[in-house]
Design an enzyme around this catalytic site. Structure first.
Site, PDB file in Angstrom:
ATOM      1  N   ARG A  37       0.692  -1.487  -0.221  1.00  0.00           N
ATOM      2  CA  ARG A  37      -0.012   0.124  -0.314  1.00  0.00           C
ATOM      3  C   ARG A  37       1.035   1.087   0.282  1.00  0.00           C
ATOM      4  O   ARG A  37       0.251   2.281   0.461  1.00  0.00           O
ATOM      5  CB  ARG A  37      -0.449   0.074   1.927  1.00  0.00           C
ATOM      6  CG  ARG A  37      -2.305  -1.424   0.422  1.00  0.00           C
ATOM      7  CD  ARG A  37      -3.406  -1.927   1.904  1.00  0.00           C
ATOM      8  NE  ARG A  37      -3.761  -2.035   2.107  1.00  0.00           N
ATOM      9  CZ  ARG A  37      -4.925  -2.372   1.266  1.00  0.00           C
ATOM     10  NH1 ARG A  37      -4.688  -1.903   0.032  1.00  0.00           N
ATOM     11  NH2 ARG A  37      -5.521  -3.038   1.596  1.00  0.00           N
ATOM     12  N   HIS A  67       2.411 -11.069  -5.179  1.00  0.00           N
ATOM     13  CA  HIS A  67       1.123 -10.541  -5.503  1.00  0.00           C
ATOM     14  C   HIS A  67       1.324  -8.829  -5.395  1.00  0.00           C
ATOM     15  O   HIS A  67       2.206  -8.454  -4.423  1.00  0.00           O
ATOM     16  CB  HIS A  67      -0.006 -10.500  -4.385  1.00  0.00           C
ATOM     17  CG  HIS A  67      -1.079 -10.377  -5.000  1.00  0.00           C
ATOM     18  ND1 HIS A  67      -1.965  -8.520  -5.553  1.00  0.00           N
ATOM     19  CD2 HIS A  67      -2.485 -11.028  -4.939  1.00  0.00           C
ATOM     20  CE1 HIS A  67      -3.065  -8.722  -5.898  1.00  0.00           C
ATOM     21  NE2 HIS A  67      -3.886  -9.609  -5.610  1.00  0.00           N
ATOM     22  N   TYR A  70      -1.453  -3.510  -4.817  1.00  0.00           N
ATOM     23  CA  TYR A  70      -3.171  -2.843  -5.373  1.00  0.00           C
ATOM     24  C   TYR A  70      -2.940  -1.745  -5.576  1.00  0.00           C
ATOM     25  O   TYR A  70      -4.023  -1.168  -6.117  1.00  0.00           O
ATOM     26  CB  TYR A  70      -3.193  -2.993  -3.177  1.00  0.00           C
ATOM     27  CG  TYR A  70      -4.158  -4.002  -3.108  1.00  0.00           C
ATOM     28  CD1 TYR A  70      -4.541  -5.218  -4.062  1.00  0.00           C
ATOM     29  CD2 TYR A  70      -3.881  -4.561  -2.044  1.00  0.00           C
ATOM     30  CE1 TYR A  70      -4.846  -6.630  -3.714  1.00  0.00           C
ATOM     31  CE2 TYR A  70      -4.284  -5.722  -1.351  1.00  0.00           C
ATOM     32  CZ  TYR A  70      -4.282  -6.443  -1.798  1.00  0.00           C
ATOM     33  OH  TYR A  70      -4.251  -7.579  -1.701  1.00  0.00           O
ATOM     34  N   HIS A 107      -3.428  -7.714 -10.046  1.00  0.00           N
ATOM     35  CA  HIS A 107      -5.708  -7.850 -10.952  1.00  0.00           C
ATOM     36  C   HIS A 107      -5.589  -6.277 -11.973  1.00  0.00           C
ATOM     37  O   HIS A 107      -4.269  -5.313 -12.006  1.00  0.00           O
ATOM     38  CB  HIS A 107      -5.990  -6.689 -10.134  1.00  0.00           C
ATOM     39  CG  HIS A 107      -6.320  -7.326  -8.515  1.00  0.00           C
ATOM     40  ND1 HIS A 107      -7.067  -6.133  -7.034  1.00  0.00           N
ATOM     41  CD2 HIS A 107      -5.608  -8.430  -8.072  1.00  0.00           C
ATOM     42  CE1 HIS A 107      -7.038  -7.376  -6.522  1.00  0.00           C
ATOM     43  NE2 HIS A 107      -6.415  -8.301  -7.031  1.00  0.00           N
ATOM     44  N   GLU A 146      -5.391 -11.546 -12.623  1.00  0.00           N
ATOM     45  CA  GLU A 146      -6.121 -12.217 -11.032  1.00  0.00           C
ATOM     46  C   GLU A 146      -8.048 -11.663 -11.907  1.00  0.00           C
ATOM     47  O   GLU A 146      -8.040 -10.379 -12.268  1.00  0.00           O
ATOM     48  CB  GLU A 146      -6.035 -12.033  -9.996  1.00  0.00           C
ATOM     49  CG  GLU A 146      -6.914 -12.075  -9.102  1.00  0.00           C
ATOM     50  CD  GLU A 146      -6.339 -12.644  -7.599  1.00  0.00           C
ATOM     51  OE1 GLU A 146      -7.201 -12.561  -5.992  1.00  0.00           O
ATOM     52  OE2 GLU A 146      -5.202 -11.287  -7.879  1.00  0.00           O
ATOM     53  N   ASP A 180      -9.607 -16.073  -8.893  1.00  0.00           N
ATOM     54  CA  ASP A 180      -9.989 -16.489  -7.100  1.00  0.00           C
ATOM     55  C   ASP A 180     -11.174 -16.987  -7.193  1.00  0.00           C
ATOM     56  O   ASP A 180     -12.604 -16.496  -7.430  1.00  0.00           O
ATOM     57  CB  ASP A 180      -9.906 -14.560  -6.823  1.00  0.00           C
ATOM     58  CG  ASP A 180     -10.173 -14.852  -5.395  1.00  0.00           C
ATOM     59  OD1 ASP A 180     -10.927 -14.564  -4.995  1.00  0.00           O
ATOM     60  OD2 ASP A 180      -8.722 -14.320  -4.493  1.00  0.00           O
ATOM     61  N   HIS A 183     -13.929 -14.176  -5.804  1.00  0.00           N
ATOM     62  CA  HIS A 183     -13.849 -13.151  -6.916  1.00  0.00           C
ATOM     63  C   HIS A 183     -15.226 -13.313  -8.234  1.00  0.00           C
ATOM     64  O   HIS A 183     -15.838 -13.300  -8.479  1.00  0.00           O
ATOM     65  CB  HIS A 183     -12.673 -12.643  -7.580  1.00  0.00           C
ATOM     66  CG  HIS A 183     -11.790 -11.840  -6.604  1.00  0.00           C
ATOM     67  ND1 HIS A 183     -10.119 -11.721  -6.774  1.00  0.00           N
ATOM     68  CD2 HIS A 183     -12.065 -11.480  -5.295  1.00  0.00           C
ATOM     69  CE1 HIS A 183      -9.891 -11.421  -5.859  1.00  0.00           C
ATOM     70  NE2 HIS A 183     -11.217 -11.332  -4.839  1.00  0.00           N
ATOM     71  N   HIS A 217      -6.670 -19.251  -5.759  1.00  0.00           N
ATOM     72  CA  HIS A 217      -6.325 -18.315  -4.729  1.00  0.00           C
ATOM     73  C   HIS A 217      -8.260 -18.917  -3.882  1.00  0.00           C
ATOM     74  O   HIS A 217      -9.200 -18.874  -4.488  1.00  0.00           O
ATOM     75  CB  HIS A 217      -6.795 -16.376  -4.979  1.00  0.00           C
ATOM     76  CG  HIS A 217      -5.748 -15.914  -5.141  1.00  0.00           C
ATOM     77  ND1 HIS A 217      -5.584 -14.781  -5.438  1.00  0.00           N
ATOM     78  CD2 HIS A 217      -4.454 -16.093  -4.738  1.00  0.00           C
ATOM     79  CE1 HIS A 217      -4.861 -14.347  -5.800  1.00  0.00           C
ATOM     80  NE2 HIS A 217      -3.789 -14.876  -5.418  1.00  0.00           N
ATOM     81  N   ASP A 230     -16.428  -7.858  -2.872  1.00  0.00           N
ATOM     82  CA  ASP A 230     -15.121  -8.611  -2.775  1.00  0.00           C
ATOM     83  C   ASP A 230     -14.552  -9.076  -0.972  1.00  0.00           C
ATOM     84  O   ASP A 230     -14.393  -7.958  -0.352  1.00  0.00           O
ATOM     85  CB  ASP A 230     -13.662  -7.830  -3.394  1.00  0.00           C
ATOM     86  CG  ASP A 230     -12.980  -8.743  -3.075  1.00  0.00           C
ATOM     87  OD1 ASP A 230     -12.648 -10.232  -2.662  1.00  0.00           O
ATOM     88  OD2 ASP A 230     -11.660  -8.342  -3.428  1.00  0.00           O
ATOM     89  N   HIS A 232     -13.279 -11.682   1.132  1.00  0.00           N
ATOM     90  CA  HIS A 232     -13.246 -12.843   1.723  1.00  0.00           C
ATOM     91  C   HIS A 232     -13.753 -14.247   3.238  1.00  0.00           C
ATOM     92  O   HIS A 232     -13.680 -13.427   3.632  1.00  0.00           O
ATOM     93  CB  HIS A 232     -11.575 -13.354   1.957  1.00  0.00           C
ATOM     94  CG  HIS A 232     -10.719 -13.150   0.219  1.00  0.00           C
ATOM     95  ND1 HIS A 232      -9.759 -13.313   0.104  1.00  0.00           N
ATOM     96  CD2 HIS A 232     -11.421 -12.869  -0.286  1.00  0.00           C
ATOM     97  CE1 HIS A 232      -9.734 -12.635  -1.337  1.00  0.00           C
ATOM     98  NE2 HIS A 232     -10.360 -11.787  -2.221  1.00  0.00           N
ATOM     99  N   GLU A 262      -6.025 -16.624   1.082  1.00  0.00           N
ATOM    100  CA  GLU A 262      -6.510 -15.053   1.297  1.00  0.00           C
ATOM    101  C   GLU A 262      -7.338 -15.270   2.444  1.00  0.00           C
ATOM    102  O   GLU A 262      -8.363 -13.557   1.947  1.00  0.00           O
ATOM    103  CB  GLU A 262      -6.344 -14.691   0.249  1.00  0.00           C
ATOM    104  CG  GLU A 262      -5.335 -14.586  -0.952  1.00  0.00           C
ATOM    105  CD  GLU A 262      -5.464 -14.150  -2.610  1.00  0.00           C
ATOM    106  OE1 GLU A 262      -4.133 -13.353  -2.637  1.00  0.00           O
ATOM    107  OE2 GLU A 262      -6.211 -13.321  -2.229  1.00  0.00           O
TER     108      GLU A 262
END
Length: 288
Positions: A37, A67, A70, A107, A146, A180, A183, A217, A230, A232, A262
């Site tokens: 981030r 990964h 983001y 992504h 993804e 995923d 997702h 995922h 989204d 999880h 995840e």
């Protein structure tokens, strides 16, 4: 049998992620190579690279994926934001090459209001630009697009969009897909019954090709099919339920694929251990 594992923290050092996956009995590992981030990423030190490589080589059969941050939006249309995204992704690819990481999950990005077609065109353009600048051989590293849940203006929530991106690239050998489960379910692809699973996989085969899938995922979903949310959830405790995961784990097309959790967890990682145990109990069941 699929190689089950989890995303693990790199707190205290990249190499400690390998210790953490060992702690929960995982066979596949996903990490962030830096704070996901923050734009400003400290360079890898020779010591951190050496420690990670030493740990990873001790588990030479264990697949590892990074990964990407983001923050990276390859669909950005504004010149400065696009430049920043490409530069950050090039840096990620180079970091993974130094660390011997074979897969980078990303992504596709968000079109931010410019529309799906324009956004996808930007992703294809910037993805090729990053691969050209990084100059990483496709035998060394694959970029995995993804599947996404379809929140807001995000791209990649339909198999057709992902298939289009694969077809547009000048570097098809560098690319693959990460599926995923949360997702795709949130995007509207049902997995809960044998007939629904079959229909979803037929659509995936038609639009993408199952041979393009390199990683999974494994996440249950807090919200329902088609919710585009989204969130999880632990395996078997969400709207997908155990049957969807049992069907996937017994799908012979993915018998050797890495599949990483995840799902939420605390510092002692007991949730990962429970989820992996639950998945392995499904694998032990007879296929339908």
């Amino acid at each position: 049998m699929p190689l089950l594992g989890a995303h693990q923290s790199i707190a205290g050092g990249l190499h400690l992620a390998v210790d953490r996956i060992d702690q929960v009995g995982g066979e596949a590992l996903q990490i962030f190579t830096a704070n996901q981030r923050q734009w400003r990423v400290p360079p890898l030190t020779e010591k951190s690279v050496a420690l990670f490589l030493e740990q990873a080589r001790a588990r030479s059969s264990m697949p590892v994926a990074s990964h990407a941050s983001y923050l990276i939006n390859l669909a950005a249309s504004q010149e400065e934001k696009a430049r920043q995204a490409v530069a950050a992704f090039v840096e990620e690819l180079r970091r993974c090459q130094r660390l011997g990481i074979r897969f980078v999950v990303i992504h596709p990005g968000s079109h931010g209001g410019s529309g799906v077609e324009a956004g996808l065109a930007m992703v294809a353009r910037h993805l090729d630009q990053a691969l050209a600048e990084a100059r990483v051989p496709d035998t060394v590293l694959k970029v995995l697009l993804e599947t996404t849940a379809g929140q807001g203006t995000s791209l990649g929530s339909t198999f057709a969009e992902l298939g289009w991106l694969l077809q547009q690239s000048r570097y098809p050998g560098h690319l693959g897909i990460c599926v995923d489960t949360c997702h795709v379910f949130a995007a509207g692809y049902d997995l809960t019954t044998a007939s629904a699973y079959t229909q979803t996989l037929q659509q995936l085969e038609q639009d993408v090709g199952c041979q393009q899938i390199c990683w999974f995922h494994l996440n249950d979903s807090q919200k329902g099919c088609g919710s585009k949310v989204d969130r999880h959830e632990h395996i078997g405790q969400g709207a997908i339920g155990l049957e969807g995961f049992r069907l996937l784990l017994h799908d012979s097309r993915f018998a050797k694929h890495p599949m990483t959790l995840e799902t939420p967890k605390g510092e002692d990682l007991h949730e990962d251990a429970i989820n992996l145990q639950r998945l392995r109990s499904l694998m032990a069941q007879s296929p339908a």
